[in-house]
Design a protein around this motif. Structure first.
Motif, mmCIF file in Angstrom:
data_model
loop_
_atom_site.group_PDB
_atom_site.id
_atom_site.type_symbol
_atom_site.label_atom_id
_atom_site.label_comp_id
_atom_site.label_asym_id
_atom_site.label_seq_id
_atom_site.Cartn_x
_atom_site.Cartn_y
_atom_site.Cartn_z
ATOM 1 N N ASP A 150 0.816 -1.218 0.000
ATOM 2 C CA ASP A 150 0.000 0.000 0.000
ATOM 3 C C ASP A 150 0.849 1.267 0.000
ATOM 4 N N ARG A 151 2.059 1.168 0.566
ATOM 5 C CA ARG A 151 2.941 2.327 0.698
ATOM 6 C C ARG A 151 4.338 1.905 0.250
ATOM 7 N N ILE A 152 4.777 2.464 -0.859
ATOM 8 C CA ILE A 152 6.040 2.081 -1.478
ATOM 9 C C ILE A 152 7.024 3.238 -1.395
ATOM 10 N N LEU A 153 8.263 2.936 -1.008
ATOM 11 C CA LEU A 153 9.335 3.932 -0.970
ATOM 12 C C LEU A 153 10.393 3.531 -1.982
ATOM 13 N N CYS A 154 10.739 4.455 -2.873
ATOM 14 C CA CYS A 154 11.761 4.193 -3.887
ATOM 15 C C CYS A 154 12.894 5.195 -3.722
ATOM 16 N N SER A 155 14.098 4.680 -3.544
ATOM 17 C CA SER A 155 15.279 5.534 -3.381
ATOM 18 C C SER A 155 15.943 5.756 -4.734
ATOM 19 N N ILE A 156 16.213 7.014 -5.053
ATOM 20 C CA ILE A 156 16.784 7.401 -6.342
ATOM 21 C C ILE A 156 18.100 8.141 -6.120
ATOM 22 N N ASP A 157 19.145 7.706 -6.823
ATOM 23 C CA ASP A 157 20.393 8.487 -6.843
ATOM 24 C C ASP A 157 20.726 8.919 -8.274
ATOM 25 N N PHE A 158 19.762 8.722 -9.183
ATOM 26 C CA PHE A 158 19.846 9.119 -10.599
ATOM 27 C C PHE A 158 20.807 8.246 -11.403
ATOM 28 N N VAL A 162 9.040 8.920 -3.631
ATOM 29 C CA VAL A 162 10.303 8.858 -4.363
ATOM 30 C C VAL A 162 11.286 9.781 -3.650
ATOM 31 N N MET A 163 12.388 9.219 -3.176
ATOM 32 C CA MET A 163 13.307 9.999 -2.338
ATOM 33 C C MET A 163 14.706 10.039 -2.944
ATOM 34 N N ASN A 164 15.435 11.078 -2.565
ATOM 35 C CA ASN A 164 16.847 11.195 -2.904
ATOM 36 C C ASN A 164 17.588 11.631 -1.653
ATOM 37 N N ALA A 165 18.677 10.915 -1.352
ATOM 38 C CA ALA A 165 19.495 11.269 -0.190
ATOM 39 C C ALA A 165 20.760 11.971 -0.669
ATOM 40 N N ILE A 166 20.969 13.198 -0.192
ATOM 41 C CA ILE A 166 22.196 13.935 -0.486
ATOM 42 C C ILE A 166 23.216 13.520 0.563
ATOM 43 N N GLU A 167 24.158 12.647 0.170
ATOM 44 C CA GLU A 167 25.083 12.086 1.150
ATOM 45 C C GLU A 167 26.217 13.047 1.509
ATOM 46 N N MET A 168 26.643 13.879 0.572
ATOM 47 C CA MET A 168 27.682 14.868 0.869
ATOM 48 C C MET A 168 27.028 16.231 1.058
ATOM 49 N N PRO A 169 27.186 16.867 2.202
ATOM 50 C CA PRO A 169 26.594 18.189 2.391
ATOM 51 C C PRO A 169 26.962 19.119 1.244
ATOM 52 N N PRO A 170 26.011 19.760 0.604
ATOM 53 C CA PRO A 170 26.282 20.578 -0.578
ATOM 54 C C PRO A 170 27.292 21.688 -0.346
ATOM 55 N N GLU A 171 27.330 22.228 0.888
ATOM 56 C CA GLU A 171 28.241 23.347 1.137
ATOM 57 C C GLU A 171 29.709 22.920 1.018
ATOM 58 N N LEU A 172 29.995 21.615 1.143
ATOM 59 C CA LEU A 172 31.370 21.152 1.006
ATOM 60 C C LEU A 172 31.853 21.215 -0.434
ATOM 61 N N ARG A 173 30.904 21.297 -1.379
ATOM 62 C CA ARG A 173 31.278 21.396 -2.790
ATOM 63 C C ARG A 173 31.478 22.861 -3.216
ATOM 64 N N GLU A 174 31.110 23.768 -2.341
ATOM 65 C CA GLU A 174 31.186 25.190 -2.674
ATOM 66 C C GLU A 174 32.435 25.813 -2.043
ATOM 67 N N THR A 175 32.999 26.771 -2.719
ATOM 68 C CA THR A 175 34.122 27.524 -2.171
ATOM 69 C C THR A 175 33.615 28.902 -1.735
ATOM 70 N N PRO A 176 33.605 29.175 -0.433
ATOM 71 C CA PRO A 176 33.127 30.486 0.010
ATOM 72 C C PRO A 176 33.962 31.600 -0.603
ATOM 73 N N LEU A 177 33.300 32.485 -1.340
ATOM 74 C CA LEU A 177 34.004 33.569 -2.018
ATOM 75 C C LEU A 177 33.783 34.910 -1.340
ATOM 76 N N SER A 178 32.849 34.971 -0.437
ATOM 77 C CA SER A 178 32.569 36.245 0.207
ATOM 78 C C SER A 178 32.126 36.017 1.643
ATOM 79 N N ALA A 179 32.106 37.084 2.385
ATOM 80 C CA ALA A 179 31.731 36.986 3.792
ATOM 81 C C ALA A 179 30.267 36.631 3.970
ATOM 82 N N ASP A 180 29.444 36.898 2.949
ATOM 83 C CA ASP A 180 28.018 36.611 3.088
ATOM 84 C C ASP A 180 27.649 35.208 2.561
ATOM 85 N N PHE A 181 28.672 34.339 2.410
ATOM 86 C CA PHE A 181 28.393 32.956 1.993
ATOM 87 C C PHE A 181 27.439 32.310 2.995
ATOM 88 N N SER A 182 26.373 31.673 2.495
ATOM 89 C CA SER A 182 25.335 31.112 3.360
ATOM 90 C C SER A 182 25.228 29.606 3.141
#
Length: 311
Positions: free
Chosen positions: A167-175, A199-219
């Protein structure tokens, strides 16, 4: 995606050993067979073991113990009663095969028939952990030529004739190709059962680790929100409108280890089926398989359908 993919399941193979674990599996196999009008084959593998464990010097190879005709008839009678009780009267083709290795025989039978789905019962967390690591289920899950449904012992109830299995199906997608193939199975089964599909997707690596902070207002929060929105859009693009006509679909993007988040969301949604993809069949895939699919199959409280991209 504009068209709803169709998955054909015409032949289902269910290895049995007359334990309650294989009975649960056979009940699920019979319920799925009813949905699709599929042929159902139950396979019992009698292991051909040497007649003696220690050989005297120069004695030559030991004789192999095979079933006598009388013992084979006894086993067949017992298995026929077992199958009749588990399948609710659904026709089942019962096979008893002599083989030196259970996993290899299951794989051979699945390939020769050929099966569209293999349904396996597990022996619980501690037992299944040993069962998976280098044993029958591990080999079948990694090497089967078709999708494999693992039914753990912690399943609360087995399906009864006429009732929807899922009745309730969970599908994990990593593309990946395998997870996109898994989504096709999940959507088809959700349509068949008029089920709720998450339909779910798990972001295993925090996205901010892929970004290089270029300014003081990096969020960090802004980066996370942007990554989640992007993944949500990708998930929505995968789901044809035609599928929404027949089942309710939700999408979810979470952050964390995929196996942990799959199990957490499955519990929160009270899912009665998890569908996920795995990569390849070679030895190099064991690390990937072990890190997510194997962990989910070990810990899940509901059946897990494992699909390979090359299926």
């Amino acid at each position: 995606m504009n068209a709803s993919p169709r998955i054909e399941i015409a032949r289902i193979l269910c290895p049995i050993d007359t334990t309650e674990f294989s009975e649960h599996a056979l009940r699920h196999a019979a319920a799925i067979a009813r949905w699709y009008g599929a042929e159902l084959r139950a396979l019992f593998v009698h292991v051909m073991a040497p007649a003696i464990d220690v050989l005297p010097p120069l004695a030559g190879p030991p004789p192999i113990l095979t079933l006598t005709p009388e013992r084979r008839r006894e086993i067949l009678d017992h298995l026929q009663r077992f199958c009749a009780g588990a399948t609710g009267g659904y026709a089942v083709d019962l096979r008893v095969e002599d083989a030196p290795n259970v996993a290899r025989e299951i794989l051979a039978q699945a390939g020769v028939w050929p099966a569209d789905l293999v349904v396996l019962g597990s022996h619980g967390r501690s037992g299944f952990q040993k069962f998976l690591l280098g044993s029958v289920a591990d080999k079948v899950l990694r090497l089967a030529p078709c999708p494999v449904l693992v039914v753990p012992r912690r399943v609360d109830r087995a399906p009864t004739p006429g009732d929807p299995t899922f009745d309730r199906i969970l599908c994990s997608i990593d593309f990946s190709a395998s997870s996109l193939r898994a989504l096709e199975y999940a959507m088809t089964m959700a349509e068949e059962a008029d089920a709720e599909l998450t339909v779910m997707n798990a972001i295993e690596m925090p996205p901010e680790l892929r970004e290089t902070p270029l300014s003081a207002d990096f969020s960090v929060e802004a980066v996370r929100a942007h990554a989640e929105a992007a993944q949500q859009r990708r998930l929505l693009e995968l789901i044809p409108e035609s599928v929404r006509t027949f089942c309710k679909i939700e999408t979810a993007v979470v952050e964390g280890r995929a196996s942990r988040e799959i199990l957490r969301l499955a519990a929160a949604k009270q899912a009665d089926l998890i569908v996920m993809g795995v990569q390849g069949r070679g030895a190099l895939d064991l690390a990937i398989f072990g890190s997510n699919a194997q962990q989910v199959t070990k810990e899940s409280s509901c059946p897990v359908l494992v699909v390979r991209g090359s299926v």
